[in-house]
Scaffold this motif. Structure first.
Motif, PDB file in Angstrom:
ATOM      1  N   SER A 162       0.807  -1.224   0.000  1.00 30.11           N
ATOM      2  CA  SER A 162       0.000   0.000   0.000  1.00 30.11           C
ATOM      3  C   SER A 162       0.840   1.274   0.000  1.00 30.11           C
ATOM      4  N   TYR A 163       2.152   1.140  -0.047  1.00 33.26           N
ATOM      5  CA  TYR A 163       3.046   2.282  -0.139  1.00 33.26           C
ATOM      6  C   TYR A 163       3.973   2.068  -1.331  1.00 33.26           C
ATOM      7  N   ALA A 164       4.742   3.082  -1.643  1.00 38.63           N
ATOM      8  CA  ALA A 164       5.776   2.969  -2.676  1.00 38.63           C
ATOM      9  C   ALA A 164       6.987   3.760  -2.214  1.00 38.63           C
ATOM     10  N   HIS A 165       8.121   3.487  -2.826  1.00 41.08           N
ATOM     11  CA  HIS A 165       9.317   4.295  -2.581  1.00 41.08           C
ATOM     12  C   HIS A 165      10.021   4.515  -3.919  1.00 41.08           C
ATOM     13  N   PRO A 166      10.844   5.558  -4.030  1.00 39.36           N
ATOM     14  CA  PRO A 166      11.391   5.939  -5.334  1.00 39.36           C
ATOM     15  C   PRO A 166      12.161   4.845  -6.065  1.00 39.36           C
ATOM     16  N   ALA A 167      12.936   4.047  -5.336  1.00 36.11           N
ATOM     17  CA  ALA A 167      13.756   3.044  -6.024  1.00 36.11           C
ATOM     18  C   ALA A 167      12.894   2.011  -6.733  1.00 36.11           C
ATOM     19  N   ALA A 168      11.853   1.514  -6.068  1.00 29.16           N
ATOM     20  CA  ALA A 168      10.974   0.525  -6.697  1.00 29.16           C
ATOM     21  C   ALA A 168      10.183   1.146  -7.846  1.00 29.16           C
ATOM     22  N   ILE A 169       9.751   2.389  -7.665  1.00 28.61           N
ATOM     23  CA  ILE A 169       9.009   3.070  -8.727  1.00 28.61           C
ATOM     24  C   ILE A 169       9.883   3.224  -9.973  1.00 28.61           C
ATOM     25  N   GLU A 170      11.089   3.719  -9.787  1.00 30.88           N
ATOM     26  CA  GLU A 170      11.989   3.937 -10.916  1.00 30.88           C
ATOM     27  C   GLU A 170      12.351   2.620 -11.599  1.00 30.88           C
ATOM     28  N   LEU A 171      12.572   1.582 -10.804  1.00 26.23           N
ATOM     29  CA  LEU A 171      12.940   0.302 -11.384  1.00 26.23           C
ATOM     30  C   LEU A 171      11.791  -0.266 -12.218  1.00 26.23           C
ATOM     31  N   ALA A 172      10.572  -0.224 -11.684  1.00 26.59           N
ATOM     32  CA  ALA A 172       9.432  -0.741 -12.429  1.00 26.59           C
ATOM     33  C   ALA A 172       9.235   0.023 -13.733  1.00 26.59           C
ATOM     34  N   GLU A 173       9.343   1.326 -13.676  1.00 26.27           N
ATOM     35  CA  GLU A 173       9.155   2.123 -14.891  1.00 26.27           C
ATOM     36  C   GLU A 173      10.251   1.821 -15.918  1.00 26.27           C
ATOM     37  N   ARG A 174      11.471   1.704 -15.457  1.00 28.74           N
ATOM     38  CA  ARG A 174      12.578   1.446 -16.387  1.00 28.74           C
ATOM     39  C   ARG A 174      12.463   0.068 -17.020  1.00 28.74           C
ATOM     40  N   LEU A 175      12.120  -0.930 -16.215  1.00 22.23           N
ATOM     41  CA  LEU A 175      11.982  -2.275 -16.755  1.00 22.23           C
ATOM     42  C   LEU A 175      10.850  -2.366 -17.771  1.00 22.23           C
ATOM     43  N   SER A 176       9.818  -1.543 -17.601  1.00 20.39           N
ATOM     44  CA  SER A 176       8.679  -1.585 -18.526  1.00 20.39           C
ATOM     45  C   SER A 176       9.082  -1.181 -19.941  1.00 20.39           C
ATOM     46  N   THR A 177      10.206  -0.476 -20.081  1.00 28.14           N
ATOM     47  CA  THR A 177      10.690  -0.098 -21.416  1.00 28.14           C
ATOM     48  C   THR A 177      11.484  -1.231 -22.074  1.00 28.14           C
ATOM     49  N   LEU A 178      11.764  -2.293 -21.327  1.00 29.21           N
ATOM     50  CA  LEU A 178      12.593  -3.390 -21.827  1.00 29.21           C
ATOM     51  C   LEU A 178      11.811  -4.662 -22.083  1.00 29.21           C
ATOM     52  N   THR A 179      10.622  -4.773 -21.518  1.00 28.46           N
ATOM     53  CA  THR A 179       9.827  -5.998 -21.619  1.00 28.46           C
ATOM     54  C   THR A 179       9.150  -6.096 -22.981  1.00 28.46           C
ATOM     55  N   PRO A 180       8.805  -7.317 -23.391  1.00 27.28           N
ATOM     56  CA  PRO A 180       8.057  -7.470 -24.644  1.00 27.28           C
ATOM     57  C   PRO A 180       6.605  -7.047 -24.473  1.00 27.28           C
ATOM     58  N   GLY A 181       5.989  -6.631 -25.564  1.00 31.71           N
ATOM     59  CA  GLY A 181       4.558  -6.347 -25.579  1.00 31.71           C
ATOM     60  C   GLY A 181       4.110  -5.375 -24.518  1.00 31.71           C
ATOM     61  N   ASP A 182       3.002  -5.726 -23.855  1.00 32.27           N
ATOM     62  CA  ASP A 182       2.388  -4.842 -22.852  1.00 32.27           C
ATOM     63  C   ASP A 182       2.610  -5.342 -21.437  1.00 32.27           C
ATOM     64  N   LEU A 183       3.742  -5.993 -21.187  1.00 28.82           N
ATOM     65  CA  LEU A 183       4.064  -6.432 -19.824  1.00 28.82           C
ATOM     66  C   LEU A 183       4.628  -5.237 -19.059  1.00 28.82           C
ATOM     67  N   ASN A 184       3.743  -4.547 -18.372  1.00 25.65           N
ATOM     68  CA  ASN A 184       4.065  -3.247 -17.795  1.00 25.65           C
ATOM     69  C   ASN A 184       3.924  -3.164 -16.281  1.00 25.65           C
TER      70      ASN A 184
END
Length: 459
Positions: free
Chosen positions: A90-112
């Motif tokens: 139920s919370y977030a922190h910058p490192a996890a947010i940045e990592l998830a966003e960055r990885l979403s640019t590397l995954t195939p298709g719509d795995l976001n």
């Protein structure tokens, strides 16, 4: 030197007395020292007595960036000093947010969407749970089964172990979670169907999945989970058209396709995700290991937009969580690891050198004990046989003497860390750090040639 040896002996003795090593026969060290590794740099590690070894397995398919990368270690220190821990419940922190966003640019298709875990077994466990809950949320409550391949390894938690297809590591813990069903793997060297045509063999193996879904009942099957290159049994790559056909089968039966990339992701096959390399888009990806190159524990379940959609409204939530999933320090390490990948072009290095790695290992085919050399990227296995012409393998007693009685110790003594394994037919498995080049390939080949030649003389 005497003091160094004394320290090594003390460490080994303490390990023997107090450390419960994983997947290890503790009796093996009643009369012999426990190997103690104390330092790593690039593709090499050193033991407590100062001896150097080429890390031909990247630790455990983990240290893709290589050892001793201070910029990755420094990222951990900075994050720990800023925010050492906070949950993503139920919370977030910058490192996890940045990592998830960055990885979403590397995954195939719509795995976001990224559900972070502590490691690979938890990622696989999470994927099966999500598949079950997704189908319940979309009006198919009877879809709970999962199909996986024979001899495939998918983890050790009870759900992941149930998915795993290795009888020897399942039996002590039975009964396991119901609903895990096995299908054929893609070991073309041991093919009993279409053994003269790789593509037709792949079609047969994929169609076996369709047949199993029909036998089990499509209304009961939630997912199929497959490694892009299957590790256990010895690096089985996908035949041409295999994943295209599996994707079609899953779509026809409303079955989710999970790509288990705990080993294959982050450069092992020359791309951030092996699904990209092999040209298919799964519904979920599981990953870990190379995500941080082992500098901190972290795994992830990655879900497509379609899988997330039922959880975006109302009171629905994925009823699952892991205390250390998305840990701030691990997330910061993963980001630094990705920076290092880009700076050193590690994926490009694998693609440029994979043919040379294969060719160097194939030189060993002139040895009578070498039956097959197979794999992709920097992920290979050498299958050992008693007879090359007939492909006759070793019985259990012979494999025990060969692998545990000689090869495992001899390879280490000759300065290489790799795996001599018989989860299936006996193989030597190799997965060096991604910056390795021809000089390291030659070192691996020369060492294996010496050890395998001696192994043959002992049969």
């Amino acid at each position: 030197m005497t003091q160094q040896i004394s320290t090594a002996q003390q460490l080994s003795q303490s390990a023997r007395d107090h450390l419960w090593m994983h997947f290890t026969r503790l009796s093996s060290y009643e009369q012999s020292p426990v190997p103690v590794i104390v330092k790593g740099e690039g593709p090499y590690v050193w033991d407590a007595a100062g001896k150097r070894y080429l890390d031909g397995l990247s630790g455990l398919y983990v240290v893709n960036a290589g050892h001793g990368r201070t910029e990755i270690a420094d990222a951990a220190s900075r994050q720990a000093a800023t925010l050492g821990y906070f949950p993503v419940w139920s919370y977030a922190h910058p490192a996890a947010i940045e990592l998830a966003e960055r990885l979403s640019t590397l995954t195939p298709g719509d795995l976001n969407r990224f559900f972070f875990t502590s490691g690979g077994s938890e990622a696989v466990e999470s994927a099966w749970k999500l598949a079950r809950q997704y189908h319940k949320a979309t009006g198919n409550p009877n879809k709970y089964k999962i199909l996986s391949r024979n001899i495939a390894y998918h983890g050790t938690t009870m759900g992941a172990l149930s998915i795993t297809g290795i009888p020897a590591i399942r039996t002590p813990f039975e009964p396991l979670v119901p609903g895990a069903v096995k299908v054929p793997n893609t070991n073309f060297y041991r093919a009993t169907e279409h053994a003269d045509n790789y593509a037709e063999f792949g079609r047969w193996a994929a169609d076996a999945i369709a047949q199993t879904i029909e036998i089990e009942g499509p209304e009961t099957v939630a997912a199929v989970i497959l490694e892009p290159v299957q590790n256990s049994g010895g690096s089985f790559p996908p035949p041409p058209g295999y994943f295209e056909r599996v994707r079609q089968i899953c779509d026809e039966n409303n079955v989710l396709l999970i790509s288990d990339e705990v080993i294959c992701a982050f450069g092992r096959i020359g791309d951030y995700f092996a699904a990209n390399r092999y040209g298919y888009v799964p519904d979920m990806i599981t990953c870990a290991k190379g995500l941080t190159s082992g500098y901190a524990p972290l795994g992830a379940l990655i879900a497509s937009d379609r899988i997330v959609e039922p959880f975006l409204s109302g009171s629905n939530s994925f009823a699952h969580g892991i205390t250390f999933g998305g840990h701030p320090v691990s997330s910061a390490v993963a980001l630094a690891n990705l920076d290092y990948f880009e700076k050193e072009d590690l994926n490009g290095n694998v693609r440029r050198n994979e043919a040379a790695f294969r060719a160097t290992l194939e030189k060993l085919s002139d040895l009578p004990i070498v039956g097959d050399v197979r794999g992709d990227g920097y992920f290979y296995a050498i299958e050992l046989v008693k007879d090359k012409a007939s492909k006759e393998t070793f019985n259990d007693e012979e494999a025990e003497r060969l692998l545990r009685g000689y090869l495992s110790t001899a390879l280490y003594e000759h300065g290489i860390h790799c795996r001599a394994d018989d989860r299936g037919d006996p193989v030597i498995q190799l997965a060096p750090p991604l910056a390795c080049d021809q000089s390291h390939f030659d070192e691996i080949e020369a060492t294996l040639r010496t050890v395998l030649t001696e192994a043959w003389s002992r049969l």
